[in-house]
Enzyme design. Structure first.
Site, PDB file in Angstrom:
ATOM      1  N   ASP A  86       0.889  10.102   4.086  1.00 44.77           N
ATOM      2  CA  ASP A  86       0.149   8.752   3.913  1.00 44.77           C
ATOM      3  C   ASP A  86      -0.673   9.359   2.190  1.00 44.77           C
ATOM      4  O   ASP A  86      -0.199  10.521   1.812  1.00 44.77           O
ATOM      5  CB  ASP A  86      -1.336   8.260   5.129  1.00 44.77           C
ATOM      6  CG  ASP A  86      -1.648   7.330   4.480  1.00 44.77           C
ATOM      7  OD1 ASP A  86      -1.662   6.523   3.237  1.00 44.77           O
ATOM      8  OD2 ASP A  86      -2.018   6.767   4.970  1.00 44.77           O
TER       9      ASP A  86
HETATM   10  C1  BGC Z   1      -3.295   3.639   3.720  1.00 42.10           C
HETATM   11  C2  BGC Z   1      -1.722   3.608   3.930  1.00 42.10           C
HETATM   12  C3  BGC Z   1      -1.235   2.869   2.876  1.00 42.10           C
HETATM   13  C4  BGC Z   1      -0.837   3.292   1.195  1.00 42.10           C
HETATM   14  C5  BGC Z   1      -0.573   3.081   0.223  1.00 42.10           C
HETATM   15  C6  BGC Z   1      -2.877   4.574   2.170  1.00 42.10           C
HETATM   16  O1  BGC Z   1      -4.519   4.356   1.177  1.00 42.10           O
HETATM   17  O2  BGC Z   1      -3.464   4.656   4.916  1.00 42.10           O
HETATM   18  O3  BGC Z   1      -0.882   2.423   5.286  1.00 42.10           O
HETATM   19  O4  BGC Z   1       0.511   2.484   3.119  1.00 42.10           O
HETATM   20  O5  BGC Z   1      -2.541   3.494   0.985  1.00 42.10           O
HETATM   21  O6  BGC Z   1      -1.464   1.765   0.092  1.00 42.10           O
END
Ligand code: BGC
Length: 716
Positions: free
Chosen positions: A262
């Site tokens: 993530d």
């Molecule tokens: C989120 C993810 C997301 C990523 C990119 C993170 O803060 O938890 O679900 O895909 O950001 O935007």
């Protein structure tokens, strides 16, 4: 034409028709990471990359032409593109406005894998129109408690339903040669403290509940990538958790694709590389030459480790054809009417009619002169929850107010603005002070308008989003407001916009009709109004149990945890598994949803064949639409295990389902199929799945609490 040339022409025509998919279904594209072509592409590229380039490939890249922390490193000289990514769950959000679909939980509420496949394919086309290689969805965490700020991005409380809907969505998306990314693996069941919280989960609950949807995504959906969550699981960050990333994912499930972090969830170099994290996103804070080269030189990290991660990335690129054609398909429109139609179709199947006392619904527009709309979510439209999934539509979204006006053109429709401040979903990062209790609810004129209305429609909801959890009860004095409105006018219909249950005890007895609209996306309020006014027959079913009060919930007392530890002490007793086993009546049970027609389900017979893991069981049931209008119901099959000494089981588990559309009076016979594994539990001591011998009940109905009959089947 001579007979032989006529025959040739006919053959050619049928071959063309077959190619076009007009004779039966054309097989949709499905990536294959094991094909010889993929192996050849990887073998060709590996020797071209030097060690530094290989390291660069393992981290996110930002540079001119590669903005937003949404790319991998390009190597144009070798024909390796910078992989372009985008969120995700409810639309392709990063690269300008795009179709905003209903929330993922709405898709789960439709209980329709074919529809999920269609939505996935439509999102895939939106991605191809923008040159996106990887879509960062679906969200497959389990709804453990209603407060989780991202429940709306997930697929409910049941691992089988979430797995089936998620896998179908992945298949649809990937059929367009766009890679899916199942997230957030694993234990990301709350947003409270998500960056560091330690989710303490028993091995059995992981296997049976929390990892199960991801397993289906891998084995059935053939998902190309997964995303490791921010949180820790049993003491280790998901990103350096070798149990999750290697033991389960690679050894048990034989996953061959890419595991990425993530955004900012990587906290180490060596530990993550050795645990099995292939790709650090969105930058190279830990996966960079400065940190990795010394590890290679000192022998702490073998080069084979780096090669393995690189190979996985190249394999996905080759299998998805990212190496042999541009990802952007300029023939696809950025604003695709087909996508908008799919979004509307999803909401039409997803809305759940929770309460309809004395047939308060459907409303007859011909008999309504004055309609008043109240509550915070009437207009502007609430299209989705907040955070990284929030998709700005390329059209003006349809609000509840717009949709009611269009559905009842001859009525006078007025909105009464909600008087108390609430956190704005559009500016979700701005934390508003809690709503003030001060101030009058209505002016004299507003009070009068509510009293005189033929019907009052309330648009209500919590404020949900990424990065925070919300309270169980509706915020901003909505409880008192609904009570006050109901006292002025009992002809009250409420429409809830939420990712999960909310506290309803304060007002549910005063509200004769209640719809759950989830988050409807850009045009879903048209479906909501279609249901309010009877143009559509509601057919959504709850993918979560809706409790009466927070104290009844399985996670009560074990959420949100203390000192950064949250103990999933309820174990496998999640959702209906808890309510059914503990004899607690939920307000609205899992699988439940009303219709404007009625159905009768009759379990007919059970056929079992084969032994051991090859055993297959088929239950045949008949469903009839016994009412006066066309509608759809979802036939659900729950397996009830026998008592086996020393084995804790939950009362029943959903193992098969089928949505059926029927004209009035029509019947259909269905076959619901089960495999050995559908009867199994995870034996932690033996690290194995087991099916204790005995007589299992196969309970068939149209909710977890509305069972038409139970047929026995013997498992040897
Ligand atoms: C989120 C993810 C997301 C990523 C990119 C993170 O803060 O938890 O679900 O895909 O950001 O935007």
């Amino acid at each position: 034409m001579r007979p032989s040339s006529r025959l040739a022409a006919a053959l050619l025509a049928s071959a063309l028709l077959l190619g076009l998919g007009l004779f039966g279904q054309q097989r949709p594209f499905q990536p294959n990471l094991n094909s010889p072509q993929v192996a050849a592409a990887v073998a060709r590229l590996m020797p071209k990359l030097n060690t530094r380039q290989k390291i660069e490939l393992l981290a996110g890249y930002t540079g001119p032409g590669y903005p937003h922390g949404m790319f991998t490193h390009p190597f144009k000289q070798f024909g390796i593109p910078g992989l372009k990514m985008s969120d995700a769950s409810v639309g392709v959000r990063v690269w300008g406005p795009s179709t905003a679909y209903p929330a993922s939980v709405a898709l789960a509420a439709a209980w329709d894998p074919a529809l999920a496949r269609r939505e996935g394919a439509a999102v895939g086309q939106d991605a191809r129109a923008r040159g996106v290689h990887i879509v960062l969805g679906p969200g497959m965490d389990i709804t453990r408690e209603p407060q989780c700020g991202r429940n709306f991005e997930y697929l409910g409380e049941d691992p089988d339903l979430a797995g089936q809907i998620g896998a179908a969505w992945i298949e649809g998306l990937q059929s367009q040669q766009v890679a899916a990314c199942a997230k957030h693996y694993a234990g990301n069941e709350q947003e409270n403290g998500r960056n560091s919280v330690n989710s303490i989960i028993s091995r059995r609950a992981l296997e049976e509940i929390y990892l199960a949807p991801f397993r289906t995504a891998v084995l059935q959906g053939h998902v190309m990538t997964l995303m490791a969550a921010y949180n820790r699981v049993n003491g280790r960050f998901s990103t350096d958790n070798s149990y999750l990333l290697t033991q389960v994912l690679r050894r048990q499930w034989h996953f061959k694709g890419v595991m990425m972090s993530d955004w900012g969830a990587t906290h180490a170099t060596l530990a993550c590389l050795t645990a099995g994290l292939d790709l650090e996103m969105p930058d190279n804070s830990y996966y960079n030459a400065g940190k990795i080269m010394p590890l290679l030189h000192s022998g702490k990290l073998p080069m084979s480790n780096i090669n393995q991660h690189v190979r996985r990335l190249l394999r996905v690129m080759a299998a998805m054809h990212f190496l042999d054609r541009p990802q952007k398909d300029a023939s696809l429109p950025l604003q695709n009417p087909h996508s908008a139609a799919v979004a509307l179709a999803v909401e039409s199947e997803a809305v759940v009619l929770l309460k309809n006392q004395n047939h308060a619904l459907p409303l007859d527009p011909a008999h309504l002169r004055r309609i008043v709309l109240v509550g915070p979510d009437v207009a502007p439209a609430v299209t989705g929850g907040a955070g990284s999934s929030f998709t700005r539509p390329n059209v003006t979204p349809v609000s509840l107010l717009d949709a009611v006006r269009a559905a009842a053109p001859s009525a006078q429709v007025a909105q009464i603005p909600y008087p108390y401040p609430l956190r704005s979903l559009r500016h979700w990062w701005q934390h508003l002070a809690p709503a003030s209790a001060a101030g009058p609810m209505f002016t004299v004129r507003q009070r009068d308008a509510i009293r005189r209305a033929d019907v009052v429609i309330a648009g209500i909801g919590p404020r949900e989003g990424e990065g925070w959890d919300r309270p169980y009860d509706l915020p901003g004095r909505q409880n008192a407001y609904l009570q006050a409105v109901a006292q002025l006018n009992p002809h009250l219909v409420a429409v809830l916009y939420a990712g999960a249950n909310v506290g309803m005890s304060a007002w549910i007895h005063q509200v004769p009709a209640l719809l759950d609209a989830w988050y409807p996306g850009e045009n879903g309020n048209t479906a909501v109004a279609g249901i309010l006014f009877g143009k559509l027959n509601p057919s959504g079913k709850l993918p979560d149990s809706f409790s009466r009060r927070w104290n009844d919930e399985p996670a009560f007392g074990h959420y949100p945890g203390h000192d950064e530890h949250v103990h999933f002490a309820e174990g496998i007793f999640v959702g209906y598994r808890w309510y059914d086993s503990k004899h607690i009546a939920p307000r609205f049970p899992f699988g439940f949803g009303l219709s404007y027609t009625t159905f009768a389900i009759h379990p007919l017979s059970v056929h079992a064949a084969g032994s051991g893991r090859r055993r297959r069981v088929t239950l045949t049931a008949r469903i009839t639409n016994t009412g006066a209008r066309a509608g759809a119901d979802v036939v659900q099959l729950y397996v009830r295990p026998p008592h086996a000494a020393g084995v804790v089981r939950t009362f029943q588990q959903l193992r098969a389902f089928q949505r059926v559309e029927l004209a009035p009076g029509a019947s259909r016979t269905l076959r619901l199929r089960l495999r050995w594994r559908d009867f199994a539990y995870y034996d932690t001591a033996a690290n194995a799945w087991r099916v204790p011998a005995g007589s299992y009940g196969l309970a068939v109905g149209d909710s977890s609490r509305s069972i038409a009959g139970v047929l026995p089947v013997h498992m040897p």
